[in-house]
Scaffold this motif. Structure first.
Motif: not given
Length: 363
Positions: A267-268, A272-273, A285, A287, A296, A300, A309, A311
């Protein structure tokens, strides 16, 4: 120095606060802290484990639709300001920091009325309702994504990043993957959908499983406790000997694991980011579509622009496109390297130090 911290409801509001507490104590062990949360929030379970004095007030959030509950919310908010003032007067902090969640609304607002310097910390690329409200009263607004500055008074905004990043970047690469039955010397992708797991990611992993078995890289998957038993039964894991796939209900050493991995899929969320960009780790990612204001996705998208990243939307996620995206990064060294460099540039590994400087400036 005395610092009062408030924030709760989700780990995204709590863990940055705790990371900052750890950093400040390293700089000055004599710093005193008080944490204010709610009795029913996640903070009531997490914060006491860190031996930080913990007080609670009663508060609830506004409903976005017309609801009689909002009358009760206004009553609780007004009542909680008085209780917050009492806690603040008893503790006498030099600074009050709010990291988000409804509880921080009452506490930071009360601190403003008592003429105590305040900071609000916004982790996401779209601010929450509470931080939007508090930005009018706070002394400083600490942000993690440059894009979110437009929502706040310009003269108050400071780009600090998420203190969790500085905590993670200090972790050295270890052989932690051995604890999950994997080879520390092989390329590894870590896949997870948050502490409780995510249904759509779990479904995609089941579809991708036979393809992962054929790959040269390793997969460490955290399903979440609620999906773990079903996953074992669906994939008939009791009769299989896995060599390059490890399935866990939960990864309790996530920071160490990320430091040893080559790619993250998840997840975003803001925390975590902060973690994977501090480590310079590429990511895919997915979201969550179930969060307020779809923040989220915005989190992302800012990293997609930088090349850090890729997505995949929750709606479009399948086992096949998950494996295709992972292959495209882990099996292409130049692409992996460029994404890693972009991720590192997006990270703010001295976030704890930056926030501490703001505290010193206003106290």
């Amino acid at each position: 120095m005395k610092i009062l911290i408030t924030g709760g409801g989700t780990g995204g509001h709590i863990y940055p606060a705790l990371a900052f507490v750890n950093y400040a104590k390293q700089v000055d062990p004599n710093t005193e802290f008080m944490y204010v949360g709610t009795q029913i929030g996640l903070e009531s379970k997490i914060v006491p484990k860190y031996n930080i004095p913990f007080k609670t007030i009663k508060i609830q959030g506004f409903r976005r639709s017309l609801s009689p509950q909002n009358i009760k919310t206004v009553y609780l908010f007004l009542n909680s300001i008085g209780k917050a003032k009492k806690i603040i007067k008893d503790f006498q902090p030099d600074v009050v920091i709010g990291t988000g969640g409804y509880v921080s609304g009452s506490v930071v607002y009360a601190a403003k009325q008592l003429k105590i310097p305040t900071i609000i910390h916004e982790q996401n690329s779209i601010p929450g309702m509470t931080n939007k409200f508090l930005s009018k009263y706070a002394t400083k607004v600490a942000i993690c994504f440059p894009d979110v500055a437009e929502y706040f008074p310009k003269d108050k905004v400071v780009l600090t990043g998420n203190p969790r990043a500085q905590e993670v970047v200090m972790i050295e690469k270890t052989d932690v993957l051995k604890e999950y039955g994997l080879d520390p010397d092989k390329k590894t992708v870590v896949i997870f959908g948050g502490s409780r797991g995510a249904l759509k990611i779990n479904q995609a992993f089941i579809e991708a499983f036979p393809l992962f078995e054929q790959r040269d890289y390793q997969v460490l998957y955290a399903s979440g406790e609620r999906y773990y038993k079903e996953l074992q039964e669906t994939l008939n894991l009791s009769e299989k000997k896995l060599t390059n796939i490890s399935i866990q209900p939960y990864i309790d050493k996530m920071a160490e694991v990320l430091a040893a991995a080559d790619l993250m899929v998840g997840r975003a969320g803001a925390t975590s980011i902060a973690e994977f960009t501090a480590l310079g780790l590429p990511a895919i990612l997915i979201p969550s579509p179930y969060v307020t204001n779809d923040h989220q996705t915005k989190n992302a998208q800012s990293l997609v622009k930088s090349g850090a990243v890729e997505m995949i939307t929750d709606k479009e996620l399948t086992g096949l496109n998950l494996v295709t995206e992972i292959d495209g990064i882990l099996l292409n060294e130049s692409r992996h390297q460029s994404m890693a460099e972009a991720s590192k540039k997006e990270g703010i590994p001295d976030a704890g130090e930056r926030l501490y400087k703001v505290v010193k400036e206003i106290s």
